[in-house]
Scaffold this motif. Sequence first.
Motif, PDB file in Angstrom:
ATOM      1  N   GLY A 101      12.165  -1.777   3.461  1.00 43.51           N
ATOM      2  CA  GLY A 101      11.261  -1.917   4.603  1.00 43.51           C
ATOM      3  C   GLY A 101      11.607  -0.935   5.705  1.00 43.51           C
ATOM      4  O   GLY A 101      11.183  -1.092   6.848  1.00 43.51           O
ATOM      5  N   ASN A 102      12.366   0.092   5.361  1.00 46.28           N
ATOM      6  CA  ASN A 102      12.865   1.047   6.343  1.00 46.28           C
ATOM      7  C   ASN A 102      12.950   2.429   5.692  1.00 46.28           C
ATOM      8  O   ASN A 102      13.021   2.544   4.473  1.00 46.28           O
ATOM      9  CB  ASN A 102      14.259   0.604   6.809  1.00 46.28           C
ATOM     10  CG  ASN A 102      14.782   1.407   7.962  1.00 46.28           C
ATOM     11  OD1 ASN A 102      14.073   1.692   8.909  1.00 46.28           O
ATOM     12  ND2 ASN A 102      16.046   1.796   7.885  1.00 46.28           N
ATOM     13  N   ILE A 103      12.930   3.455   6.533  1.00 44.61           N
ATOM     14  CA  ILE A 103      13.237   4.815   6.088  1.00 44.61           C
ATOM     15  C   ILE A 103      14.289   5.344   7.054  1.00 44.61           C
ATOM     16  O   ILE A 103      14.060   5.365   8.266  1.00 44.61           O
ATOM     17  CB  ILE A 103      12.002   5.740   6.095  1.00 44.61           C
ATOM     18  CG1 ILE A 103      10.919   5.208   5.159  1.00 44.61           C
ATOM     19  CG2 ILE A 103      12.412   7.160   5.697  1.00 44.61           C
ATOM     20  CD1 ILE A 103       9.615   5.977   5.217  1.00 44.61           C
ATOM     21  N   LYS A 104      15.414   5.721   6.519  1.00 45.80           N
ATOM     22  CA  LYS A 104      16.537   6.165   7.346  1.00 45.80           C
ATOM     23  C   LYS A 104      16.398   7.652   7.688  1.00 45.80           C
ATOM     24  O   LYS A 104      16.187   8.473   6.812  1.00 45.80           O
ATOM     25  CB  LYS A 104      17.849   5.932   6.590  1.00 45.80           C
ATOM     26  CG  LYS A 104      19.084   6.301   7.351  1.00 45.80           C
ATOM     27  CD  LYS A 104      20.308   6.032   6.495  1.00 45.80           C
ATOM     28  CE  LYS A 104      21.527   6.673   7.091  1.00 45.80           C
ATOM     29  NZ  LYS A 104      22.632   6.700   6.142  1.00 45.80           N
TER      30      LYS A 104
ATOM     31  N   GLU B 184       9.766   6.257 -11.964  1.00 47.45           N
ATOM     32  CA  GLU B 184      10.189   4.980 -12.561  1.00 47.45           C
ATOM     33  C   GLU B 184      10.845   4.087 -11.507  1.00 47.45           C
ATOM     34  O   GLU B 184      10.594   2.880 -11.466  1.00 47.45           O
ATOM     35  CB  GLU B 184      11.163   5.224 -13.712  1.00 47.45           C
ATOM     36  CG  GLU B 184      10.552   5.882 -14.921  1.00 47.45           C
ATOM     37  CD  GLU B 184      11.597   6.253 -15.969  1.00 47.45           C
ATOM     38  OE1 GLU B 184      12.762   5.808 -15.869  1.00 47.45           O
ATOM     39  OE2 GLU B 184      11.233   6.998 -16.898  1.00 47.45           O
ATOM     40  N   GLN B 185      11.678   4.680 -10.655  1.00 48.39           N
ATOM     41  CA  GLN B 185      12.339   3.917  -9.595  1.00 48.39           C
ATOM     42  C   GLN B 185      11.331   3.412  -8.560  1.00 48.39           C
ATOM     43  O   GLN B 185      11.474   2.305  -8.046  1.00 48.39           O
ATOM     44  CB  GLN B 185      13.407   4.780  -8.911  1.00 48.39           C
ATOM     45  CG  GLN B 185      14.547   5.195  -9.814  1.00 48.39           C
ATOM     46  CD  GLN B 185      15.226   4.001 -10.448  1.00 48.39           C
ATOM     47  OE1 GLN B 185      15.686   3.097  -9.779  1.00 48.39           O
ATOM     48  NE2 GLN B 185      15.258   3.978 -11.776  1.00 48.39           N
TER      49      GLN B 185
ATOM     50  N   ARG C 108       0.838  -1.203   0.000  1.00 48.28           N
ATOM     51  CA  ARG C 108       0.000   0.000   0.000  1.00 48.28           C
ATOM     52  C   ARG C 108       0.876   1.258   0.000  1.00 48.28           C
ATOM     53  O   ARG C 108       0.442   2.302  -0.459  1.00 48.28           O
ATOM     54  CB  ARG C 108      -0.900   0.040   1.226  1.00 48.28           C
ATOM     55  CG  ARG C 108      -2.063  -0.889   1.189  1.00 48.28           C
ATOM     56  CD  ARG C 108      -2.904  -0.747   2.439  1.00 48.28           C
ATOM     57  NE  ARG C 108      -4.087  -1.580   2.368  1.00 48.28           N
ATOM     58  CZ  ARG C 108      -4.933  -1.731   3.371  1.00 48.28           C
ATOM     59  NH1 ARG C 108      -4.741  -1.102   4.515  1.00 48.28           N
ATOM     60  NH2 ARG C 108      -5.983  -2.502   3.236  1.00 48.28           N
ATOM     61  N   ALA C 109       2.070   1.122   0.523  1.00 44.43           N
ATOM     62  CA  ALA C 109       2.980   2.275   0.577  1.00 44.43           C
ATOM     63  C   ALA C 109       3.172   2.868  -0.820  1.00 44.43           C
ATOM     64  O   ALA C 109       3.228   4.087  -0.968  1.00 44.43           O
ATOM     65  CB  ALA C 109       4.325   1.869   1.177  1.00 44.43           C
TER      66      ALA C 109
ATOM     67  N   GLY D 100       9.440   6.728  -0.441  1.00 44.38           N
ATOM     68  CA  GLY D 100       8.643   5.597  -0.912  1.00 44.38           C
ATOM     69  C   GLY D 100       9.523   4.512  -1.513  1.00 44.38           C
ATOM     70  O   GLY D 100       9.328   3.323  -1.244  1.00 44.38           O
ATOM     71  N   ILE D 101      10.503   4.918  -2.303  1.00 42.11           N
ATOM     72  CA  ILE D 101      11.450   3.965  -2.891  1.00 42.11           C
ATOM     73  C   ILE D 101      12.211   3.238  -1.779  1.00 42.11           C
ATOM     74  O   ILE D 101      12.321   2.009  -1.793  1.00 42.11           O
ATOM     75  CB  ILE D 101      12.437   4.683  -3.836  1.00 42.11           C
ATOM     76  CG1 ILE D 101      11.702   5.216  -5.061  1.00 42.11           C
ATOM     77  CG2 ILE D 101      13.588   3.758  -4.238  1.00 42.11           C
ATOM     78  CD1 ILE D 101      12.485   6.250  -5.860  1.00 42.11           C
ATOM     79  N   GLU D 102      12.717   4.001  -0.837  1.00 37.29           N
ATOM     80  CA  GLU D 102      13.494   3.394   0.258  1.00 37.29           C
ATOM     81  C   GLU D 102      12.652   2.409   1.063  1.00 37.29           C
ATOM     82  O   GLU D 102      13.111   1.313   1.396  1.00 37.29           O
ATOM     83  CB  GLU D 102      14.052   4.498   1.165  1.00 37.29           C
ATOM     84  CG  GLU D 102      14.947   3.982   2.257  1.00 37.29           C
ATOM     85  CD  GLU D 102      15.578   5.081   3.086  1.00 37.29           C
ATOM     86  OE1 GLU D 102      16.403   4.736   3.954  1.00 37.29           O
ATOM     87  OE2 GLU D 102      15.259   6.277   2.886  1.00 37.29           O
ATOM     88  N   LEU D 103      11.420   2.793   1.372  1.00 38.54           N
ATOM     89  CA  LEU D 103      10.551   1.915   2.157  1.00 38.54           C
ATOM     90  C   LEU D 103      10.251   0.624   1.404  1.00 38.54           C
ATOM     91  O   LEU D 103      10.332  -0.472   1.971  1.00 38.54           O
ATOM     92  CB  LEU D 103       9.254   2.644   2.521  1.00 38.54           C
ATOM     93  CG  LEU D 103       8.286   1.863   3.404  1.00 38.54           C
ATOM     94  CD1 LEU D 103       8.920   1.543   4.757  1.00 38.54           C
ATOM     95  CD2 LEU D 103       6.997   2.651   3.603  1.00 38.54           C
TER      96      LEU D 103
END
Length: 181
Positions: A111-114, A145-146, A55-56, A104-107
Motif C-alpha cells: 500500500g506504499n511506494i518507497k 509473475e510477481q 486498479r493499480a 506496482g508490486i510494492e504498491l
Amino acid sequence: DSDFTCYSLQKYFKLLSDNNPNVVETLFVNKENIIYSNRAAEEILRYKHIFLSKRAYYKFFGYADSQFRKLINKKPIGRRKEIVDTHGIDTKYAAHLIRLLLFGIELLDTGNIKFPSDWSKYLIQIKKGEWPLSHIIDKATYLVEQLENAFNHTKLPELPDLEAINKFQIKLIEGHWSNNN
C-alpha cells in the motif's frame, strides 16, 4: 529530463482514483523532495489510502506492457536511435518497464511506494545501458509473475472509495473558496 504537468483538482483526483502510475507516485514522494506544499496537498497525502485499489494492478501492468511493446517493436529515430545504437536497447523504455513493475508490486504488497526506491541504483544501471535486452526481458517476465501474485494477495480494496473521494474533494474546494473570500 523533467516533466511538468498541472491538473485541476478534479482531474488529479480522477487520475488518482484510476490509480494512474505517474500520478499515484506523487502520493509517495518524500517530504524533502517536495518543492511546494499547502494545506490541501498535505491533506491529500494524509488521506492517500482512499484512492488506492486493485486498479493499480491493471494500470501499472498496462503501462508496463506498453513500454515493453515499444521496447521490442518501436523503430527508434533521432536521439533514441543513438541510444539504441550505443547500448543495443532503448534504455528509457527498459527502465520504465522495470520501474512500473517494481512499483506496482510494492504498491499492491504494502500500500506504499518507497522513495527513494531500493531499486534506484538498478534502474539507473538500466538507463545507462548496463543491462542487455535479454536480461530486461527475463526480469520483466519474472516481475509480471510477481505482480500477478501481489494482485492475488493484496489487501487493497477492489475499487477506491469514490464516496469518500467525492466528499473529500468537496471539502477541499469549499475550504479553498471560504479561505479566499
